[in-house]
Scaffold this motif. Structure first.
Motif, mmCIF file in Angstrom:
data_model
loop_
_atom_site.group_PDB
_atom_site.id
_atom_site.type_symbol
_atom_site.label_atom_id
_atom_site.label_comp_id
_atom_site.label_asym_id
_atom_site.label_seq_id
_atom_site.Cartn_x
_atom_site.Cartn_y
_atom_site.Cartn_z
ATOM 1 N N VAL A 1 0.888 -1.349 -0.055
ATOM 2 C CA VAL A 1 0.100 -0.034 -0.021
ATOM 3 C C VAL A 1 0.800 1.302 0.062
ATOM 4 O O VAL A 1 1.742 1.423 0.766
ATOM 5 C CB VAL A 1 -0.944 0.054 1.248
ATOM 6 N N PRO A 2 0.664 2.274 -1.098
ATOM 7 C CA PRO A 2 1.649 3.471 -0.950
ATOM 8 C C PRO A 2 0.991 4.250 0.327
ATOM 9 O O PRO A 2 -0.031 4.112 0.844
ATOM 10 C CB PRO A 2 0.806 4.021 -2.357
ATOM 11 N N PRO A 3 1.916 4.738 0.854
ATOM 12 C CA PRO A 3 1.637 5.693 1.929
ATOM 13 C C PRO A 3 0.722 6.717 1.454
ATOM 14 O O PRO A 3 0.507 7.303 0.392
ATOM 15 C CB PRO A 3 3.027 6.333 2.179
ATOM 16 N N ALA A 4 -0.229 7.256 2.417
ATOM 17 C CA ALA A 4 -1.112 8.274 2.372
ATOM 18 C C ALA A 4 -0.387 9.582 1.633
ATOM 19 O O ALA A 4 0.441 9.902 2.076
ATOM 20 C CB ALA A 4 -1.949 8.579 3.495
#
Lengths: 1004, 297
Positions: free
Chosen positions: B64-67
């Protein structure tokens, strides 16, 4: 055993079958048996008379003298067993007989009535030795008859009268077997009454024959009111049957209210039972804050008390209004005021803590609104030593040790009642005038936060060390959810919520459908908070529908309310309460009038009118022959309760009450290790004095004036001179010592209103000490305590000690914010209270001040604290909502808002994060610990059914895992940082839900 | 109530799965976010994922890419969602005559609506439309309103069916402009015809020059729209508004309930177990000031 055979005949499964037997044959058999019996009876009857009246005369002698006087030779064993055999058969025939046409008596019953069979048999049993066995036998006989006869046998006086005599004769028995059987029979009679109220008349009527309108069945049950075990339970069940009867039957209600001691016995019984409760509870661990089922199940006295309380609850629920009001009046004036109020003002923290825990349990145990009202009236309006109980309780939130925690739990329970009166006294009355906000802000009160601005501001306070991104994966519950920003309109794309597939570009080319699929990472735990917030607010809104006003800044109107200075004092000043409650002390001490003193709202009809008082019966006063029986018929009265001389009954209510109180007081005063607590207390006091002295000259000076009047030395004296102190001060805190009390409560007493003053003094002291003398000139403004004030001052002193001690815990981590604590420095001295100083009330202040010290609070205190604030925030009243949640609102400079306090806590956490390298690691460990705790609680809760989840939170000892070595619970600041972050989410979620829920029209 | 239970009741399966859609209005936004709804712990902290070693990184999450937008980006969607829900409750409150809307199942940014014209030139017209709300609401431009079938009207684009809303809301101002105003505007245009800067010049010219012809074109347009009333919704969505011919077996009961509903609120108060307490006399601010002494229930 004639009765036992009869009684057990059917149960043993070998019934004598009479089916098909000709009724006439039965009659003949019956008569034959009777003839045989009569032969034996007459042989032993000195008067040889079959008439009823002379018989009665002799009976009463027999009963009263308990076998002292007999006539003729004692019947032989053979004769006795012969009679017994005959009677067994006769009773059986009687029970099996059906009524005649149109309810007429069957021939056997008619014969029984004509020949006065039952009465003569009773006399016969007296003639033999009237032992407990004999009573038991007779009781069983009637039990069988009443329970199994097919005809309404009780309608006939010749059956009823000997029954009443038997009951009366059994009243003074102490043999457990007889008691049990007696109560069983009484219960059975009550069941008959409940089914067939027409019998009631007969019960009264029979009594009238004897010269007094009484209701023996009822009176006999009273002594068993507080009995433990099955007998007590059965008696209470039976009494409840009569209570529900009273709701329909004015005569019964009047009789019970005016001619019996039912209500006083019930209410003062609570006092008696209370006195046997432990005065100090062992606190199992720091987490403990209230009494749970498994706590009190292990304490038989508490179980017994709760049984009686539950019974009161049931009586209030079903009884006639007269009885209900009388009972409530007695509970108020006979238990709450004279017993519970002093108990709440004991000298040691432990005792006070214990009483507080009991009070909290009582509130939770009561379900009937009227009884709850009585308890709440006591808490909200009663004044002990001129201070409202409520104010005392509020001030204790800020005490160290377990007392503060238990007090928090009490308030969580109170707030959870959704009671307008409670909320009004605690908070709303301070907000109604709207002067906690800038004038221009009044219209903002009702405004809705359409765009979740407040929620965003709250969440923006999340400390940097606790942001989701900083947490390692399992803790960071970021779920990536497709946030369809556009409109996934492509055919076949039904995904919806759970669909992780990106909304595909629609291929139908319609220009109005634009699709921008994008993944956004949501903090999934926040959804839970939203869901909980939704449930909480909805429930609260539903509950508040019964409230009298919306509290939206318009209704109640701002201007109708007294200016804030008075508003604060208002509720403390009696004149504002329509019918002022009598000063508690007088009501408890002046014996002649106190019975008439009741709280206004509870006031039952006037005390049994004095005209009736001559006829007041004690529970045993069924007297078969009053003229002769005076000497012998004295005995009953239930063990604990003395029979009052007939002349002055009210005195005896009085006495009874006093006895109960004395009991209570006695057990408190004589507590053996009382002394230790006094010493502990003294140490605390000394230490705080020392601290204060070290802090600067000013605080010491502040203490000096009262010190001059020998007050602080009180504690010192106590240490050296414990017993005498205990003796002298304990009575002082318990009302009924007429002299001192009366003078203390004289209406001229100048300080009627002074909670606030005290409160501010208290806060002033606190901040002065923490801030090293910021309150410089204050002592000068402090008026010299008057004599009347002394006692109160003492209390004050005590509380002060606690406060200061508490704050001294945190002295090693001074926070810049504290120096400018709004509660202290910014608050003018009480002298200035005439001005409308914006003030949101002591409760809010104390909560916020504890919240500000979050980093020093234990995990459990913080859970309670945030739980209370979250519950408050869930209330839909715009005044409350805007005060707690609207971050855009502009308040008066002196008013501390929740948001300000949260910001202060955030800064404290940020400072810590910077100064301590290991902080982030510890945060992670704490998160793990809390998560593990949460899951284990969740498991336990789901097993129990969710309802109790909120209450049980933080209370399950076993459920709490030990921290995994990495972090100790002593690192309160680390846990607080984690809880703080969660609390922000909780508040933000509540704010968001409010923006929707509070505006949906009610029809939804 | 914005949704009339009688019309839509489309029979698509996805719809049936979500029964009671009428009741669900208040929580329209939730289903989208509901995967996490499975196990609600009482409180605060998310449950520990099973079999997850405390500190090791899970591969799945690692993907998951960071927010993106700073620290608190993850709450942005919640704010948007609740802003729209708040708008929706405002619409309900307004009780706009003849207008009914319902947010779509898939996105809170898309609302389905229908408007009933009860008098005037467009009398008897039943026009379905869709409201599109920009995803930077409330800071973006004003929402768009697009009719399913382009109505013959000077302000309605004859091809796309879009109503010219922007002329009424040149700049969308948060706190001042609300979606209900857009809906009200959409209703007004059918009663007060405006021909300046038209999207449909033909209609505008006709209205100004030859009202009779205009009228007959409008009648045709209304007929056309109404003849498509029972068509499947243009956008496939469980909450799309769809009409079906009157079917007593289905609709009679719903109708009855609707009429009964009006009366219910007062009765409800009596029946429902009330948990709150109050002994405060109305108009008083003193506790236990009620005279009758018996708690209200």
């Amino acid at each position: 055993m004639m009765a036992s055979m009869v009684a057990n005949g059917n149960r043993d499964g070998q019934p004598l079958v009479l089916k098909g037997v000709d009724p006439e044959t039965c009659m003949i058999v019956f008569k034959n048996h009777w003839t045989q019996v009569v032969k034996i009876l007459e042989k032993h009857d000195p008067l040889r008379s079959g008439g009823g009246l002379p018989l009665l005369a002799s009976i009463s002698l027999g009963v009263g003298g308990s076998g002292g006087i007999r006539f003729g030779p004692v019947p032989s064993v053979d004769e006795a067993s012969a009679v017994q055999n005959y009677v067994e058969h006769m009773l059986f025939l009687l029970m099996e007989e059906d009524s005649g046409r149109e309810g007429a008596m069957g021939p056997i019953l008619e014969f029984v009535v004509m020949e006065n069979v039952m009465e003569r048999l009773f006399v016969w049993s007296l003639r033999r030795e009237f032992s407990d066995d004999m009573k038991l036998e007779q009781l069983k006989m009637y039990e069988a008859l009443v329970g199994q006869a097919r005809q309404p046998v009780l309608h006939h006086k010749p059956v009823l009268r000997p029954l009443m005599m038997l009951l009366s004769a059994c009243a003074d028995t102490e043999a457990p077997g007889v008691e049990g059987q007696l109560v069983l029979l009484l219960h059975q009679l009550c069941c008959v009454l409940a089914k067939d109220p027409s019998v009631l008349e007969l019960f009264f009527h029979t009594s009238e024959d004897q010269g007094a309108a009484n209701f023996l069945i009822f009176s006999l049950l009273i002594p068993f009111l507080h009995r433990e075990g099955g007998v007590g339970q059965q008696a209470r069940d039976a009494l409840l049957l009569i209570m529900s009867l009273s709701a329909e039957n004015q005569r019964v209600a009047e009789h019970i209210a005016q001619n019996t001691y039912f209500c006083p016995v019930l209410a003062t019984g609570l006092s008696g039972l209370y006195s046997s409760l432990p005065t100090k509870l062992e606190v199992p661990n720091e987490e403990w804050h209230c009494l749970h089922g498994d706590d009190w199940a292990r304490m038989p006295p508490l179980v017994q008390f709760l049984n009686s309380l539950e019974f009161c609850n049931a009586v209030v629920q079903v009884a006639h209004a007269d009885i209900r009001d009388q009972l409530l009046g007695y509970i108020y004036n006979g238990f709450l005021v004279p017993v519970l109020a002093p108990a709440l003002h004991k000298l040691t923290l432990e005792e006070v803590m214990t009483t507080t825990a009991y009070l909290e349990l009582f509130i939770r145990s009561v379900s009937e609104p009227a009884l709850l009202q009585t308890l709440l009236t006591f808490i909200l309006l009663h004044r002990h030593d001129n201070v409202h109980i409520l104010d005392t309780l509020v001030s204790r939130i800020n005490t160290p040790y377990q007392l503060g925690t238990v007090s928090l739990a009490l308030f969580r329970t109170l707030i959870g009642l959704y009671c307008e009166d409670v909320m009004l006294q605690l908070i709303l009355r301070y907000l109604i005038p709207c002067n906690h906000m800038m004038l221009s802000q009044r219209c903002v009160v009702r405004e809705r936060d359409c765009y979740s601005v407040s929620a965003a501001k709250m969440l923006a306070l999340t400390p940097s060390c606790c942001t989701p991104e900083h947490a390692p994966p399992p803790l960071r519950q970021l779920d990536s959810i497709v946030w369809t920003r556009g409109h996934a309109a492509g055919p076949g794309n039904h995904g919806g919520a759970t669909d992780r597939a990106r909304g595909s570009q629609s291929d139908d080319g319609s220009s109005d459908v634009c699709v921008i699929g994008s993944e956004v990472h949501l903090d999934v735990s926040y959804l839970h908070y939203l869901y909980d917030a939704r449930l909480g607010i909805s429930e609260c809104m539903r509950a508040c529908q019964v409230w009298s006003a919306p509290y939206d800044g318009r209704d109640p109107p701002v201007e109708d309310y007294p200016p804030p200075g008075e508003a604060r004092l208002g509720p403390a000043a009696p004149p504002l309460h329509p019918p002022p409650p009598p000063p508690p002390s007088t009501s408890a001490s002046s014996s002649s009038s106190s019975a008439q003193h009741r709280h206004p709202t509870l006031a039952p009809p006037p005390e049994p009118a004095s005209t009736n008082q001559q006829e007041l019966e004690w529970d045993d006063s069924y007297d078969a022959c009053p003229t002769q029986g005076a000497g012998g018929a004295e005995p009953e009265g239930g063990q604990a309760l003395p029979r009052p001389p007939a002349s002055e009954p009210p005195q005896h209510i009085q006495e009874m009450r006093r006895t109960a109180i004395m009991l209570v007081r006695g057990s408190y005063v004589e507590e053996s290790d009382f002394q230790d607590d006094v010493m502990v207390y003294d140490l605390v006091a000394k230490r705080t004095t020392a601290d204060a002295a070290g802090g600067g000259a000013d605080p010491a000076a502040l203490r000096a004036p009262p010190g001059g009047s020998a007050l602080p030395s009180d504690a010192t004296e106590a240490a050296g001179d414990g017993p005498s102190r205990a003796d002298s001060s304990a009575p002082a805190s318990a009302p009924p010592s007429p002299g001192e009390r009366d003078c203390a409560a004289t209406p001229e007493s100048p300080r009627v209103d002074d909670l606030l003053t005290q409160y501010q003094e208290l806060i002033g002291t606190l901040s002065a000490e923490v801030g090293g003398g910021s309150g410089g000139g204050e002592p000068a403004a402090c008026p010299a305590p008057t004599l009347e004030e002394e006692e109160e001052e003492e209390e004050e002193e005590e509380m002060e000690g606690m406060e200061v001690d508490y704050s001294s815990f945190s002295a090693d981590t001074p926070e810049p914010e504290k120096l400018q604590s709004p509660l202290g420095a910014k608050h003018p001295r009480p002298g200035g209270r005439g001005h409308a100083v914006p003030f949101t009330g002591p409760f809010v202040s104390v909560l916020l001040s504890r919240l500000e010290n979050m980093l020093e609070n234990s995990v459990h205190v913080n859970l309670l604290l945030t739980g209370i604030l979250a519950q408050l925030a869930a209330y839909p009243q715009p005044l409350l909502r805007s005060f707690l949640l609207n971050t855009n609102m502009v308040f008066q400079p002196s008013v501390r808002s929740l948001y300000q306090v949260l910001a202060s806590v955030k800064n404290q956490i940020e400072d810590l994060t910077e100064s301590r390298k290991d902080f982030p690691g510890m945060i992670t460990a704490a998160q793990h610990w809390l998560l593990a705790r949460e899951s284990s609680l969740g498991a336990a809760d789901s097993a129990k059914g969710g309802a109790g989840a909120i209450v049980s939170e933080g209370s399950k000892v076993n459920a709490s895992p030990q921290p995994k070595g990495v972090i100790s619970l002593a690192n309160t600041e680390v846990f607080a940082a984690v809880l703080f972050t969660e609390f922000l989410k909780e508040l933000a979620a509540i704010a968001q839900e409010h923006s929707i829920l509070s505006y949906i029209p009610m029809e939804e | 109530m914005s949704v009339n239970p009688f019309w839509s009741m489309s029979t698509s399966t996805s719809r049936k799965q979500r029964a009671d859609d009428g009741e669900e209005q208040g929580s329209q936004g939730e289903p989208r976010a509901s995967p996490a709804r499975l196990s609600f712990g009482k409180k605060q902290l998310p449950a520990i994922p099973k079999n997850a070693a405390p500190v090791t990184k899970l591969t799945a999450t690692a993907m998951v890419p960071p927010a993106t937008n700073g620290t608190h980006a993850s709450y942005g969607p919640f704010y948007l969602e609740y802003s729209l829900l708040a708008e929706f409750t405002l619409v309900i409150k307004q009780k706009l005559p003849g207008i009914y809307v319902q947010p779509s199942y898939k996105s809170a940014l898309m609302w389905f609506g229908v408007i009933f014209i009860r008098h005037g030139l467009y009398q008897d017209g039943v026009f379905k439309f869709t409201v599109y709300i920009p995803d930077n609401y409330p800071d973006g431009e004003c929402p768009r309103v697009v009719f399913d079938i382009p109505v013959f009207h000077p302000l309605v684009d004859p091809v796309s069916g879009e109503l010219d809303v922007r002329r009424a809301f040149t700049k969308w101002r948060r706190n001042h402009n609300h979606i209900w105003q857009v809906l009200m505007y959409a209703r007004t245009v059918f009663y007060k015809i405006n021909t300046t800067e038209p999207l449909n010049p033909e209609a505008a010219v006709l209205y100004d020059k030859d009202v009779q012809l205009f009228k007959s074109k409008v009648v045709d347009s209304v007929k056309l729209c109404n003849s498509h009333l029972f068509d499947q919704p243009k956008i496939d969505d469980p909450y799309a508004i769809s009409f079906s011919p009157w079917n007593p077996a289905v609709h009679d009961e719903a109708k009855e309930r609707m009429f009964a509903h009006k009366r219910r609120p007062e009765d409800q108060h009596k029946g429902v177990q009330v948990t709150g307490l109050s002994w405060v006399k109305p108009g008083s601010t003193q506790p236990f000031s009620k005279e009758d002494n018996s708690p209200q229930s």
